[in-house]
Design a protein around this motif. Structure first.
Motif, PDB file in Angstrom:
ATOM      1  N   SER A  98       2.480 -11.373 -13.298  1.00  0.00           N
ATOM      2  CA  SER A  98       2.529 -11.542 -12.491  1.00  0.00           C
ATOM      3  C   SER A  98       3.882 -12.226 -11.843  1.00  0.00           C
ATOM      4  O   SER A  98       4.839 -12.535 -11.811  1.00  0.00           O
ATOM      5  N   PHE A 109       3.850   3.188  -6.035  1.00  0.00           N
ATOM      6  CA  PHE A 109       2.750   2.124  -6.695  1.00  0.00           C
ATOM      7  C   PHE A 109       1.756   1.693  -5.092  1.00  0.00           C
ATOM      8  O   PHE A 109       0.977   0.904  -5.170  1.00  0.00           O
ATOM      9  N   GLU A 164      -3.713   2.627  -7.248  1.00  0.00           N
ATOM     10  CA  GLU A 164      -4.432   1.813  -8.644  1.00  0.00           C
ATOM     11  C   GLU A 164      -3.660   3.533  -9.096  1.00  0.00           C
ATOM     12  O   GLU A 164      -3.046   3.859 -10.414  1.00  0.00           O
ATOM     13  N   ALA A 166       0.042   4.564  -9.340  1.00  0.00           N
ATOM     14  CA  ALA A 166       0.457   3.636 -10.077  1.00  0.00           C
ATOM     15  C   ALA A 166       0.487   3.778 -11.524  1.00  0.00           C
ATOM     16  O   ALA A 166       1.773   3.801 -12.588  1.00  0.00           O
ATOM     17  N   LYS A 212       3.593  -1.779 -16.095  1.00  0.00           N
ATOM     18  CA  LYS A 212       2.934  -1.576 -14.799  1.00  0.00           C
ATOM     19  C   LYS A 212       3.092  -2.966 -13.814  1.00  0.00           C
ATOM     20  O   LYS A 212       3.952  -2.744 -12.696  1.00  0.00           O
ATOM     21  N   GLU A 215       5.857  -2.490 -10.635  1.00  0.00           N
ATOM     22  CA  GLU A 215       5.523  -2.727  -9.271  1.00  0.00           C
ATOM     23  C   GLU A 215       6.098  -3.878  -8.067  1.00  0.00           C
ATOM     24  O   GLU A 215       6.627  -4.097  -7.846  1.00  0.00           O
ATOM     25  N   ARG A 216       6.427  -5.200  -9.192  1.00  0.00           N
ATOM     26  CA  ARG A 216       6.500  -6.215  -9.081  1.00  0.00           C
ATOM     27  C   ARG A 216       8.466  -6.289  -8.682  1.00  0.00           C
ATOM     28  O   ARG A 216       8.892  -6.619  -7.600  1.00  0.00           O
ATOM     29  N   ALA A 241       8.812  -3.931  -5.130  1.00  0.00           N
ATOM     30  CA  ALA A 241       7.915  -3.861  -4.256  1.00  0.00           C
ATOM     31  C   ALA A 241       9.125  -5.385  -3.871  1.00  0.00           C
ATOM     32  O   ALA A 241       9.275  -5.614  -2.335  1.00  0.00           O
TER      33      ALA A 241
END
Length: 430
Positions: A137, A287, A290, A293, A386, A390-391, A394
């Protein structure tokens, strides 16, 4: 049917008649969009002789999944009782490359494959992977922070490519400062698997293999003196356990992990972002929890995976459906991405629909292979994919493509050459 995958749009080099398929894998119309040709092959029975790869192409999900697990097939026809390949007839100018390949898990069968995979599995424990999540992340956020605010950015070069190589370097115990070297060596070595490769590409791959091995020998010696909590140190410990892992085997395992541990993930991140943006889905809704996602990750692996071909060889004479008879040593080309779009396995297969994986009955994609050669890095690849998706969605809710994307001329390693996007305003999630 999605018009982009209409069989009528098959490339001009494609011919299929009487169980024989003619198709140039370097035809731009094919490597840009192989799915119409795959659909034609499936509709014709799912198996055909393909002289360009020197064997039978297999596209049906049921056949691909079965052969991956069938011990009558191997990654090689072993040249000795140890399950090792015979590379003695390979050209001298590829000596360094095949010195690594001769100890690669991808080129081994039992009992040597069983021994080395067991040692690697022991070192490649789930807790070592899981604790990488915060670092993945952080790496993703740092790369996103560097996106330009008011001009397009190539998401492959700025995000999809550097993220996995930094992660796998950290896991294995290689300095992050060597990332550019690792990328260069990996790209040159992977070019060996491109159909119709040039002699120049062969020399480049051999030089990369030589430099890569020399670099790792120095790292191994340092880790031997000062072990750390990383994969190389864990493998060194295995090396000393009764001589169960020799030096060359250790080097080859690490090369494989560094190459396979980032090359496919680069392509899957790029392919996944493209698929989501073109699907019309709201990325924020993919997402929200869980389960959703994980469903999104499985669908990106099914819809447009990075690996389209796994080769297997018959270890004995046998028959396949469609009147195909194989002798020992005959090759089959398992078209993983074709199997993932088989209408007999997936409803509406040409539509990106993550919610299909909220249903327990949905078949798992063939993207990581199967059987004893199932990808040992699959848990890490899923975790990286994932977090990366996601990052970026988002933090960049206005992310959009600004130009048509192009795939690389490396059909079986299916990935984008470039993915130009605008990121828009960055959202701070801290």
């Amino acid at each position: 049917m999605n018009l982009q995958n209409d069989p009528a749009l098959s490339p001009a080099s494609f011919r299929l008649e009487g169980g024989l398929m003619s198709l140039d894998p370097r035809d731009p119309a094919f490597y840009e969009n192989p799915y119409p040709a795959y659909r034609r092959l499936i509709e014709d029975g799912g198996i055909a002789r393909w002289d360009a790869i020197g064997g039978h192409a297999v596209a049906r999900y049921d056949l691909v999944a079965a052969i991956l697990k069938d011990r009558r097939f191997g990654r090689i026809v072993p040249g000795n009782p140890e399950g090792r390949p015979d590379f003695s007839q390979k050209p001298v100018h590829l000596r360094a490359f095949y010195a690594l390949e001769s100890n690669s898990l991808l080129e081994l069968e039992p009992p040597t494959h069983t021994r080395l995979r067991g040692l690697l599995t022991k070192a490649f424990v789930s807790r070592r992977i899981e604790r990488l999540a915060p670092q993945i992340s952080a790496i993703a956020d740092g790369l996103i922070d560097a996106f330009p605010h008011d001009e397009p950015v190539d998401l492959i070069a700025a995000y999809a490519s550097p993220l996995p190589v930094r992660v796998i370097a950290e896991l294995i115990g290689v300095p992050a400062s060597a990332s550019d070297l690792l990328l260069d060596w990996s790209h040159r070595m992977v070019a060996m698997y491109t159909p119709g490769r040039s002699v120049e590409a062969e020399h480049a791959a051999n030089g990369a293999a030589e430099d890569f091995a020399d670099f790792l020998r120095e790292i191994v010696e340092e880790k031997r003196k000062r072990p750390a909590d990383d994969l190389i140190s864990a493998l060194i410990a295995a090396e000393t356990e009764g001589g169960r892992l020799d030096r060359q085997e250790l080097i080859s395992l690490v090369v494989l992990l560094l190459n396979a541990g980032h090359e496919a993930t680069v392509h899957q991140i790029g392919n996944g972002v493209k698929a989501i943006l073109q699907s019309g889905a709201d990325p924020a809704g993919l997402f929200t929890d869980e389960a959703r996602a994980q469903a999104t990750i499985e669908e990106t692996l099914r819809f447009d995976p990075p690996l389209h071909l796994f080769e297997r060889y018959a270890l004995e004479a046998l028959d396949l459906p469609g009147g195909v008879t194989l002798a020992r040593g005959d090759k089959v080309a398992l078209l993983l991405a074709a199997a993932n779009r088989d209408p007999a396995a997936y409803a509406d297969p040409d539509t990106f629909r993550p919610e299909r994986y909220l249903e327990k009955s949905t078949k798992i994609p063939t993207s990581f292979g199967g059987g004893i050669h199932f990808c040992i890095g699959a848990p890490l690849a899923r975790l990286e994919l994932k977090i990366a998706l996601e990052r970026v969605f988002a933090r960049c809710p206005q992310l959009q493509m600004t130009a048509s994307s192009q795939y690389r001329d490396s059909w079986h390693f299916h990935g984008l050459e470039k993915l130009e996007v605008t990121a828009g305003a960055r959202r701070d999630l801290t």
